[in-house]
Design an enzyme around this catalytic site. Sequence first.
Site, short mmCIF file in Angstrom:
data_model
loop_
_atom_site.label_atom_id
_atom_site.label_comp_id
_atom_site.label_asym_id
_atom_site.label_seq_id
_atom_site.Cartn_x
_atom_site.Cartn_y
_atom_site.Cartn_z
N GLN A 116 -19.89 37.33 65.87
CA GLN A 116 -19.98 38.76 66.14
C GLN A 116 -21.09 39.44 65.34
O GLN A 116 -21.19 40.66 65.33
CB GLN A 116 -18.63 39.42 65.84
CG GLN A 116 -17.52 38.94 66.75
CD GLN A 116 -16.15 39.43 66.34
OE1 GLN A 116 -15.97 40.05 65.31
NE2 GLN A 116 -15.15 39.14 67.17
N HIS A 183 -15.70 40.09 62.59
CA HIS A 183 -15.26 41.35 61.95
C HIS A 183 -16.27 41.89 60.93
O HIS A 183 -15.93 42.15 59.78
CB HIS A 183 -13.89 41.17 61.29
CG HIS A 183 -12.80 40.81 62.24
ND1 HIS A 183 -11.48 40.76 61.86
CD2 HIS A 183 -12.82 40.47 63.55
CE1 HIS A 183 -10.74 40.40 62.90
NE2 HIS A 183 -11.54 40.22 63.94
N GLU A 275 -6.47 51.24 66.46
CA GLU A 275 -6.18 52.47 65.71
C GLU A 275 -7.27 53.52 65.85
O GLU A 275 -8.46 53.21 65.94
CB GLU A 275 -6.02 52.15 64.22
CG GLU A 275 -4.86 51.24 63.90
CD GLU A 275 -4.71 50.97 62.42
OE1 GLU A 275 -3.82 50.18 62.06
OE2 GLU A 275 -5.47 51.56 61.61
N TYR A 285 -5.20 52.25 54.47
CA TYR A 285 -4.79 52.26 55.87
C TYR A 285 -3.95 51.05 56.26
O TYR A 285 -3.61 50.89 57.43
CB TYR A 285 -6.02 52.49 56.76
CG TYR A 285 -6.53 53.89 56.55
CD1 TYR A 285 -6.15 54.92 57.40
CD2 TYR A 285 -7.28 54.22 55.43
CE1 TYR A 285 -6.55 56.22 57.17
CE2 TYR A 285 -7.68 55.52 55.18
CZ TYR A 285 -7.31 56.52 56.05
OH TYR A 285 -7.68 57.82 55.81
#
Length: 399
Positions: A116, A183, A275, A285
């Site tokens: 990614q 990520h 989210e 979070y």
Amino acid sequence: MTRAPRRAGVVALALILVACGSGGSDDDVGVVPGPTPTPTASPQPVPTATSGPTPVTTTAVTRTPIATLDNPWAMVFLPDGRMLVTERPGRLRLVTTSGQVSTAIAGVPAVAYTGQGGLLDVALDPAFATNARVYLSYAETGTGGAGLAVARGTLTTDAGGTAQLTNVAVIWRQAPKLTDVRHFGGRMAFGRDGTLFVTAGERHQGAPAQNLSVTLGKVIRINPDGTIPTGNPFAGTANARPEIWSYGHRNPYGLVVASDGRLFESEMGPEGGDEFNLITAGGNYGWRLVSEGNDGEVLPRHSTRPDLTAPLFSWTPVIAPGGMIQYTGTRFVGWDGDFLLAGLVSQGLVRVRVSGSTTTEAARIPLGARIREVEQGPDGTIWVLEDGGTGRLVRIDPA
């Protein structure tokens, strides 16, 4: 400050799945989207005797393909109306609204185009009109593997009219570098005070998102030159990285400083639980202590840990959010102030409304392709980038 259905989408998806695995709501996973909810009606203005007909909220759009690019990831409008568009293999291009695509702009740092990773977001300095500075986020190689980095340079044009980046310097690096190629995060947004926020993914590691000694799974805040601004919540905390603004994030791909100055973020959950968050200084979070989705096991929900910050809104089934903006134009009636999230799995835009303490999904705008990025044009039109090797730049207008 990051675009007709693609014919190569299946091939691009298969390649990414080979690199990154399957399951969950990551942008590289072909999860079947859930049913499109019934749009929530926007508040209607009260007409006066001279106001004419009550405006009707825009519910349908048209799509006009403008250009085709190689794995486009982000875009930003220049003051002259052209766009800077990043291609994940490492190319930055100038694109006009009529579809002219420049050669690759020289001076872009070498990127780690793997998994990614690659060339990710692009942002303009708040004083771009006078200093011509451009900021790039990207994956770079180094000791231990690959990691997110942010560089800035000056956009110049030579005598022949060819654009290039000069005086390029890296102003921030995520630590540590890792062999996992998932990520990265990488979205950037400037605050009202001129500081730069950057989303740094947890690199598919989970627990380090809670570790303040590393910048995995964090939103960071730096000055435009990479130094640490005053007011960062952990600047005086022992063994904590001073650039950290918030933590406990997974894979954050959307970041917006709203018109009221508040910072909003969107991120991909694991198996469910995407989210939409209001980001506050020092906030935790929850990843991977809690989640609204699961991760190969059933995870505790945010409701079990009131000491951790719960999302304003979450999605299961997932939408796989990409880029995000707050719409501030008038062409799309009833959308002013709403947030538009690019949807990879949901294959369109998701319109989110924040009203006081209530956050709702107002509507979905199907576009028939995985949408990586969304941006607002100077005239109030909406532009999106489709995902993949033949991802198109598409202009969106009210129908």
